[in-house]
Design an enzyme around this catalytic site. Structure first.
Site, short mmCIF file in Angstrom:
data_model
loop_
_atom_site.label_atom_id
_atom_site.label_comp_id
_atom_site.label_asym_id
_atom_site.label_seq_id
_atom_site.Cartn_x
_atom_site.Cartn_y
_atom_site.Cartn_z
CG ASP A 20 10.12 47.92 35.80
OD1 ASP A 20 10.68 47.80 34.69
OD2 ASP A 20 9.00 48.42 35.96
CE1 TYR A 28 7.67 44.22 38.26
CE2 TYR A 28 7.76 43.12 36.13
CZ TYR A 28 7.87 44.27 36.89
OH TYR A 28 8.18 45.45 36.28
CG ASP A 40 12.67 52.49 32.56
OD1 ASP A 40 13.28 51.47 32.20
OD2 ASP A 40 11.57 52.85 32.09
CG ASP A 79 12.53 56.60 50.14
OD1 ASP A 79 13.47 55.83 50.44
OD2 ASP A 79 11.83 57.16 51.02
CE LYS A 99 9.77 53.12 51.95
NZ LYS A 99 10.31 54.49 51.93
C1 IPM Z 1 11.39 45.81 31.60
C2 IPM Z 1 9.98 46.07 31.15
C3 IPM Z 1 9.12 44.87 31.53
C4 IPM Z 1 9.16 44.75 33.04
C5 IPM Z 1 7.69 44.91 31.00
C6 IPM Z 1 7.66 45.08 29.49
C7 IPM Z 1 6.89 43.73 31.43
O1 IPM Z 1 9.52 47.26 31.69
O2 IPM Z 1 11.98 44.81 31.14
O3 IPM Z 1 11.90 46.58 32.40
O4 IPM Z 1 8.37 45.41 33.74
O5 IPM Z 1 9.97 43.99 33.56
MG MG Z 2 10.98 48.37 32.77
#
Ligand code: IPM
Ligand code: MG
Length: 357
Positions: free
Chosen positions: A246, A140, A250, A222, A190
């Site tokens: 990240d 990032y 999710d 993975d 990885k």
């Molecule tokens: C998160 C979001 C952020 C990230 C974005 C909005 C920049 O997806 O906090 O997970 O990628 O870190």
């Molecule tokens: Mg995110």
């Protein structure tokens, strides 16, 4: 007395933060919370008012406060802006400015919401895992990065970088959290392909020596993604780099079927934290009084627990949320047949009512 910077941001950020503030106001008035609120701008809203998604005034205010409560950033109208002006820059800038390297993303299945998960009940019932994501380094932020011309075509590049000390400090965060939980850390990398991950793995092994009571295992990313949907209850704490965290967070959030319920904390070495719901700004439903404010309300609870040393008030908020769920009230995102579907504002009011006991 604690001082908290409130940054509602964009989209549903405004309305969900407003509900969390009802909770704060109630606790201020009735439970000696003593939280002073300072209001600021971030994201697209900040860009519209000041020309920057992270105005200097916001950074200055953050430095004067003990914590930040953030709603969400982003929206269609800002997507065409150049990268440095986009709402996400506000968020990434705050993370970097305040050195919020340790991002805690719990994924908890609320028993009342078991049917909201897309996975079978037995796979997710009782799920309680914590993803510890490194948040201010890795691909990032790594240099060099860019899009340039090379051999007559465009060439895009980013750098996945970690120093030893960056890995070490996120390792310590994860092990300390595991000590308060089920004492297992799974480090995700990885290392079979990437040198940066080979170093990650070595340093995690070194850190583990300081925590003989915690068991360390390693998993390739993975496989970790696969295991998360196959048998998520095998995990206690997962520690991983910025990008992998990240993606996996999710995935983990969705296991619970209710991303609208999950708070997160981003901490620096001094315990200063930025607290925000895991979900985004959901511009498609903003302003309609249908967004779920519970993740933001639970973010206040997390703040009380991890930064402000007010554990009993944190417990009190958690119980109030549970009570409202027990009563069958749901915002649309977590509703099943037979539930009472209510709006954002009413959910905030009901949590306050539950706090009253
Ligand atoms: C998160 C979001 C952020 C990230 C974005 C909005 C920049 O997806 O906090 O997970 O990628 O870190
Ligand atoms: Mg995110």
């Amino acid at each position: 007395m604690s001082k908290v910077l409130v940054l509602p941001g964009d989209g549903i950020g405004q309305e969900i933060v407003a509900q969390a503030l009802k909770v704060v106001e109630y606790l201020n008035a009735n439970d000696n919370l003593n939280m002073e609120l300072v209001h600021g701008l971030v994201g697209g809203t900040a860009y519209d008012e000041t020309g920057s998604p992270l105005p200097q005034a916001t950074i200055d205010a953050a430095n004067e406060c003990d914590s930040i409560l953030l709603g969400a950033v982003g929206g269609y109208q800002w997507e065409a802006l150049e990268r440095d002006l986009r709402p996400e820059r506000g968020l990434l800038g705050l993370r970097a400015e305040m050195d919020l390297f340790s991002n805690l993303r719990p994924a908890i299945l609320y028993p009342q919401l078991a049917s909201a998960s897309t996975l079978k009940g037995e796979v997710v019932s009782g799920l309680d895992l914590m993803i510890v994501r490194e948040l201010v380094s890795g691909i990032y932020f790594g240099q060099p990065r860019g899009i340039e011309q090379k051999d007559g075509e465009r060439f895009g590049f980013n750098s996945a970088t970690y120093t030893e000390s960056e890995i070490r400090r996120i390792g310590h965060s994860a092990f300390k959290i595991a000590q308060k939980r089920n004492k297992r850390v799974c480090s995700v990398d990885k290392a079979n392909v990437l040198e940066v991950c080979e170093l990650w793995r070595e340093v995690m092994e070194e850190v583990a020596k300081d925590y003989p009571d915690v068991e360390l295992s390693h998993m390739y990313v993975d496989n970790a993604a696969m295991q998360l949907v196959r048998a998520p209850k095998q995990f206690d704490v997962m520690v991983t780099s910025n990008l992998f965290g990240d993606v996996l967070s999710d995935c983990a959030a969705m296991l619970t079927g209710s991303i609208g319920m999950l708070p997160s904390a981003s901490l620096n070495k001094d315990g200063f934290g930025m607290y925000e719901p895991i979900h985004g700004s959901a511009p498609d439903i903003a302003g309609q009084d249908i967004a779920n404010p519970l993740a933001t309300i639970l973010s206040v609870s997390m703040m009380l627990r991890y930064s402000l040393d007010q554990v009993s008030l944190a417990d009190k908020i958690d119980s109030a949320v549970n009570m409202v769920l027990d009563q069958g009230y749901r915002t649309a995102d977590i509703a099943s047949d037979g539930d009472t579907v209510i709006g954002t504002n009413q959910m905030g009011d009901l949590v306050v009512k539950a706090l009253q006991g």
